[in-house]
Design a protein around this motif. Sequence first.
Motif, PDB file in Angstrom:
ATOM      1  N   VAL A 104       0.842  -1.193   0.000  1.00 46.06           N
ATOM      2  CA  VAL A 104       0.000   0.000   0.000  1.00 46.06           C
ATOM      3  C   VAL A 104       0.882   1.249   0.000  1.00 46.06           C
ATOM      4  N   GLU A 105       0.407   2.292  -0.671  1.00 48.18           N
ATOM      5  CA  GLU A 105       1.182   3.528  -0.754  1.00 48.18           C
ATOM      6  C   GLU A 105       0.721   4.551   0.270  1.00 48.18           C
ATOM      7  N   THR A 106       1.675   5.241   0.868  1.00 49.20           N
ATOM      8  CA  THR A 106       1.386   6.421   1.676  1.00 49.20           C
ATOM      9  C   THR A 106       2.663   7.263   1.705  1.00 49.20           C
ATOM     10  N   ASN A 107       2.665   8.331   2.494  1.00 50.75           N
ATOM     11  CA  ASN A 107       3.818   9.242   2.453  1.00 50.75           C
ATOM     12  C   ASN A 107       4.619   9.211   3.751  1.00 50.75           C
ATOM     13  N   VAL A 108       5.700   9.962   3.749  1.00 46.83           N
ATOM     14  CA  VAL A 108       6.626   9.918   4.878  1.00 46.83           C
ATOM     15  C   VAL A 108       5.973  10.428   6.157  1.00 46.83           C
ATOM     16  N   VAL A 109       5.188  11.490   6.063  1.00 48.91           N
ATOM     17  CA  VAL A 109       4.595  12.042   7.278  1.00 48.91           C
ATOM     18  C   VAL A 109       3.605  11.064   7.902  1.00 48.91           C
ATOM     19  N   THR A 110       2.877  10.314   7.086  1.00 52.23           N
ATOM     20  CA  THR A 110       1.925   9.344   7.626  1.00 52.23           C
ATOM     21  C   THR A 110       2.658   8.211   8.328  1.00 52.23           C
ATOM     22  N   GLN A 111       3.743   7.718   7.731  1.00 55.93           N
ATOM     23  CA  GLN A 111       4.513   6.665   8.393  1.00 55.93           C
ATOM     24  C   GLN A 111       5.149   7.169   9.682  1.00 55.93           C
ATOM     25  N   THR A 112       5.526   8.432   9.701  1.00 60.91           N
ATOM     26  CA  THR A 112       6.055   9.015  10.939  1.00 60.91           C
ATOM     27  C   THR A 112       4.992   8.978  12.031  1.00 60.91           C
ATOM     28  N   ASN A 113       3.744   9.273  11.674  1.00 59.07           N
ATOM     29  CA  ASN A 113       2.650   9.235  12.647  1.00 59.07           C
ATOM     30  C   ASN A 113       2.544   7.864  13.313  1.00 59.07           C
ATOM     31  N   GLY A 114       2.647   6.811  12.506  1.00 59.01           N
ATOM     32  CA  GLY A 114       2.497   5.464  13.050  1.00 59.01           C
ATOM     33  C   GLY A 114       3.569   5.128  14.066  1.00 59.01           C
ATOM     34  N   PHE A 115       4.803   5.437  13.760  1.00 59.18           N
ATOM     35  CA  PHE A 115       5.891   5.111  14.685  1.00 59.18           C
ATOM     36  C   PHE A 115       5.912   6.055  15.874  1.00 59.18           C
ATOM     37  N   GLN A 116       5.466   7.287  15.648  1.00 62.50           N
ATOM     38  CA  GLN A 116       5.344   8.221  16.769  1.00 62.50           C
ATOM     39  C   GLN A 116       4.354   7.701  17.796  1.00 62.50           C
ATOM     40  N   ALA A 117       3.255   7.099  17.327  1.00 60.39           N
ATOM     41  CA  ALA A 117       2.257   6.561  18.252  1.00 60.39           C
ATOM     42  C   ALA A 117       2.844   5.434  19.092  1.00 60.39           C
ATOM     43  N   LEU A 118       3.606   4.537  18.479  1.00 58.74           N
ATOM     44  CA  LEU A 118       4.229   3.449  19.241  1.00 58.74           C
ATOM     45  C   LEU A 118       5.224   3.999  20.259  1.00 58.74           C
ATOM     46  N   ALA A 119       6.037   4.968  19.829  1.00 64.04           N
ATOM     47  CA  ALA A 119       7.043   5.537  20.733  1.00 64.04           C
ATOM     48  C   ALA A 119       6.404   6.330  21.857  1.00 64.04           C
ATOM     49  N   LYS A 137       3.928   5.609  23.815  1.00 62.57           N
ATOM     50  CA  LYS A 137       3.133   4.703  24.662  1.00 62.57           C
ATOM     51  C   LYS A 137       1.798   4.337  24.024  1.00 62.57           C
ATOM     52  N   GLY A 138       1.804   4.212  22.697  1.00 60.36           N
ATOM     53  CA  GLY A 138       0.618   3.774  21.976  1.00 60.36           C
ATOM     54  C   GLY A 138      -0.366   4.864  21.635  1.00 60.36           C
ATOM     55  N   LYS A 139      -0.030   6.119  21.953  1.00 52.87           N
ATOM     56  CA  LYS A 139      -0.966   7.229  21.762  1.00 52.87           C
ATOM     57  C   LYS A 139      -0.536   8.106  20.585  1.00 52.87           C
ATOM     58  N   TYR A 140      -1.423   8.219  19.593  1.00 52.04           N
ATOM     59  CA  TYR A 140      -1.167   9.099  18.454  1.00 52.04           C
ATOM     60  C   TYR A 140      -1.544  10.511  18.844  1.00 52.04           C
ATOM     61  N   GLN A 141      -0.561  11.419  18.810  1.00 49.11           N
ATOM     62  CA  GLN A 141      -0.763  12.794  19.233  1.00 49.11           C
ATOM     63  C   GLN A 141      -0.751  13.704  18.009  1.00 49.11           C
ATOM     64  N   ASN A 142      -1.807  14.474  17.852  1.00 49.15           N
ATOM     65  CA  ASN A 142      -1.910  15.394  16.719  1.00 49.15           C
ATOM     66  C   ASN A 142      -2.520  16.691  17.201  1.00 49.15           C
ATOM     67  N   THR A 167      -5.131  10.149  20.533  1.00 48.47           N
ATOM     68  CA  THR A 167      -5.943   8.953  20.384  1.00 48.47           C
ATOM     69  C   THR A 167      -5.121   7.752  20.810  1.00 48.47           C
ATOM     70  N   GLN A 168      -5.642   6.967  21.746  1.00 48.76           N
ATOM     71  CA  GLN A 168      -4.952   5.758  22.184  1.00 48.76           C
ATOM     72  C   GLN A 168      -5.186   4.675  21.142  1.00 48.76           C
ATOM     73  N   VAL A 169      -4.169   4.403  20.340  1.00 50.16           N
ATOM     74  CA  VAL A 169      -4.287   3.443  19.239  1.00 50.16           C
ATOM     75  C   VAL A 169      -3.973   2.034  19.720  1.00 50.16           C
ATOM     76  N   TYR A 170      -2.868   1.883  20.433  1.00 47.79           N
ATOM     77  CA  TYR A 170      -2.441   0.622  21.022  1.00 47.79           C
ATOM     78  C   TYR A 170      -2.398   0.801  22.534  1.00 47.79           C
ATOM     79  N   SER A 171      -2.555  -0.280  23.262  1.00 50.04           N
ATOM     80  CA  SER A 171      -2.432  -0.161  24.713  1.00 50.04           C
ATOM     81  C   SER A 171      -0.981   0.186  25.068  1.00 50.04           C
ATOM     82  N   PRO A 172      -0.751   0.847  26.207  1.00 49.71           N
ATOM     83  CA  PRO A 172       0.633   1.141  26.611  1.00 49.71           C
ATOM     84  C   PRO A 172       1.489  -0.120  26.706  1.00 49.71           C
TER      85      PRO A 172
END
Length: 253
Positions: free
Chosen positions: A142-157, A159-164, A169-174
């Motif tokens: 699947v295609e997406t861009n660099v900023v979107t992939q940054t969002n995903g790893f930022q959420a993991l780093a 504690k599972g929370k995507y901050q914007n 938004t708590q995406v994954y549990s801590p």
Amino acid sequence: NILMDNATGRILGFIGGRNFDINQNNHAFNADRQVGSTIKPISVYGPAIDQGIIGSESRLANYPTTYADGREFVNSTNVDLNQFVTVRNALNWSFNIPVVHVNNELRKKMGDDNFSYNHYLSKMNYPASDAWAYESAPLGSVETNVVTQTNGFQALANKGKYQNKDEGTQVYSPATASIMNDLLRSVVDSANTTKFKPTLAGLNPHLASADWVGKTGTTDEFKDSWLIVSTPTVTLSSWAGHDLPAPMTMTSG
């Protein structure tokens, strides 16, 4: 490249291309490309841990398997074929076969072929697409861009929370984020798929001593080369490739 603050989602800096005088395209924000294996922690392994299907030392089948139409899934390396491998080793070597098995189990458990988008990726502003339900999606088709992939790893780093902006938004549990970061720490430390850490140590030993986690990704014929790394405070994403997809080499990243 994009550098993001994990706690706020604020972009601290970016590089949109190699030479603005030659090419004005902002590749950091506007170039949608296949994400390769960088999607595995975000769309499959993270959700599988979150749903209680696997743990960090679970054993996964690395035996030959096929698509529904009979085509064979292929690993990028022949290491540890025809045996059961740990999740950690599967990530360290970026095996394709084990992640496909995990993805299929998640589809069954969730009762939804597009579970990764509906339950996880949509919370981090990934683009809506039926392609997330394709058999090849866990391999990064699947295609997406660099900023979107940054969002995903930022959420993991984070504690599972995507901050914007001011919303989180708590995406994954801590707990899931903690386990996933431990696995991604091994990816960087093992240096099987990236020499990021030893290279950084040669440039700046103090910076190399930070708590780095991360994941690589490549696409067919090395047309795209990704590396996304995080510390507890920042996430740094990088993509390399040509404007019109063309083969590069194994060391192009």
